[in-house]
Design an enzyme around this catalytic site. Structure first.
Site, short mmCIF file in Angstrom:
data_model
loop_
_atom_site.label_atom_id
_atom_site.label_comp_id
_atom_site.label_asym_id
_atom_site.label_seq_id
_atom_site.Cartn_x
_atom_site.Cartn_y
_atom_site.Cartn_z
N ASP A 237 -39.42 -101.03 -2.28
CA ASP A 237 -40.76 -100.49 -2.02
C ASP A 237 -41.02 -100.59 -0.53
OD1 ASP A 237 -41.32 -100.03 -4.74
OD2 ASP A 237 -41.93 -102.11 -5.02
N LEU A 238 -41.04 -99.47 0.14
CA LEU A 238 -41.09 -99.43 1.59
C LEU A 238 -42.26 -100.25 2.14
CD1 LEU A 238 -39.86 -98.25 4.18
CD2 LEU A 238 -41.43 -96.30 3.92
N ASP A 239 -41.93 -101.21 3.01
CA ASP A 239 -42.91 -102.06 3.70
C ASP A 239 -43.81 -102.84 2.74
OD1 ASP A 239 -42.00 -101.15 6.21
OD2 ASP A 239 -43.22 -99.35 6.01
N GLU A 240 -43.32 -103.12 1.54
CA GLU A 240 -44.11 -103.87 0.56
C GLU A 240 -43.44 -105.19 0.18
OE1 GLU A 240 -47.06 -103.04 -0.49
OE2 GLU A 240 -47.14 -101.06 0.48
#
Length: 295
Positions: A237-240
């Site tokens: 999950d991008l940048d999560e």
């Protein structure tokens, strides 16, 4: 249980013990009693008992006073029965070992230069096994430090093959930590899974409000009063991913986009360096999507 082998930095027998388990009475006494039985000297003992998850976390740094000697394998074998008795999830690290670190970068150099400086003055005692980039802009600078540079250019067509080359490099160098020092490419879900818990990224802290290109210009247009940077583990999950470190600074209407960018670069450098230091000092635990960082 695991351990890592690499260059030894000194002759003193120094170790770090990390333990996580379900909260119960007697756990601290069991650990301290074990170390006392081996005549170990405890230099630092940090704990956190999470009431929300009833999970207990321990980081213990200790050494074996000279002239006594203790090797990692002997200590680990001796601790294993106690760990089984208390259902510990645990790792003993030889604190003399420099973790092997691979750095990924694109064209922006401020985070990489900062990490290389800290490495050169031994503020970050790591073994940098190489720098990977999808561009050649920083090749000369990297090689001037005596570090191997790997150019892996990326296009949608070449990405699977280049990611496999990256995996091969990680395996060949026995890399323990991958640092995305402003690497401006999205890792595939498969690669994120493979690197779970051992890949750190840095990002401006405007998420989710200022995603996409030119975040500082977006921030300026909205008249922000607080900016920052976040270092986190990489996930699909991008940048999560789980957050390790955050740095913030108050700003006001006098800040131009260029001044916001300069302040942001400073905070990115600081947050990333602190995250890397926390990792190599074995202070970070991941549990249920969040981190526990024992200072």
């Amino acid at each position: 249980m695991n351990g890592f082998s690499a260059d030894v930095t000194d002759s003193t027998c120094r170790f770090i013990l990390n333990v996580t388990c379900v909260s119960a009475q007697g756990q601290v006494a069991a650990i301290v009693g074990f170390l006392d039985g081996f005549h170990c000297y405890i230099d630092e003992f940090s704990v956190f008992d999470d009431p929300q998850t009833t999970r207990f976390f321990v980081r213990c740094e200790f050494h074996v006073p000279q002239p006594k000697r203790m090797d990692h394998e002997t200590l680990s074998e001796a601790f294993a029965p106690l760990a089984r008795q208390h259902a510990f999830e645990w790792t003993i690290f030889d604190a003399r070992v420099k973790p092997k670190v691979l750095m990924l970068v694109s064209r922006l150099d401020h985070c990489l230069i900062d990490l290389l400086h800290r490495w050169r003055i031994n503020e970050l005692p790591i073994d940098i096994v190489g720098v990977v980039s999808n561009h050649r802009d920083l090749e000369a600078m990297v090689r001037s430090h005596g570090i191997e540079f790997h150019h892996l250019p990326l296009t949608p067509e070449t990405k699977p093959a280049q990611e496999q080359a990256l995996v091969s490099l990680i395996e060949r160098t026995r890399t323990e930590l991958v640092v995305l020092a402003r690497y401006m490419q999205v890792l595939s879900s498969d690669l994120c899974t493979r690197l779970a818990g051992r890949a750190i990224n840095i990002h401006h802290s405007f998420l989710p409000g200022f995603k996409g290109a030119r975040p500082y210009q977006q921030a300026y247009a909205r008249g922000v009063k607080l900016i920052g940077a976040t270092a986190h583990f990489v996930t699909g999950d991008l940048d999560e991913g789980p957050i390790i470190e955050q740095v913030v600074e108050r700003v006001d209407h006098t800040y131009t986009p260029e001044r916001l960018l300069a302040a942001g670069r400073d905070m990115e450098r600081t947050a990333l360096a602190r995250a890397v230091q926390g990792f190599i000092e074995r202070r970070i635990f991941i549990h249920e999507g969040r981190t526990v960082v024992l200072r």
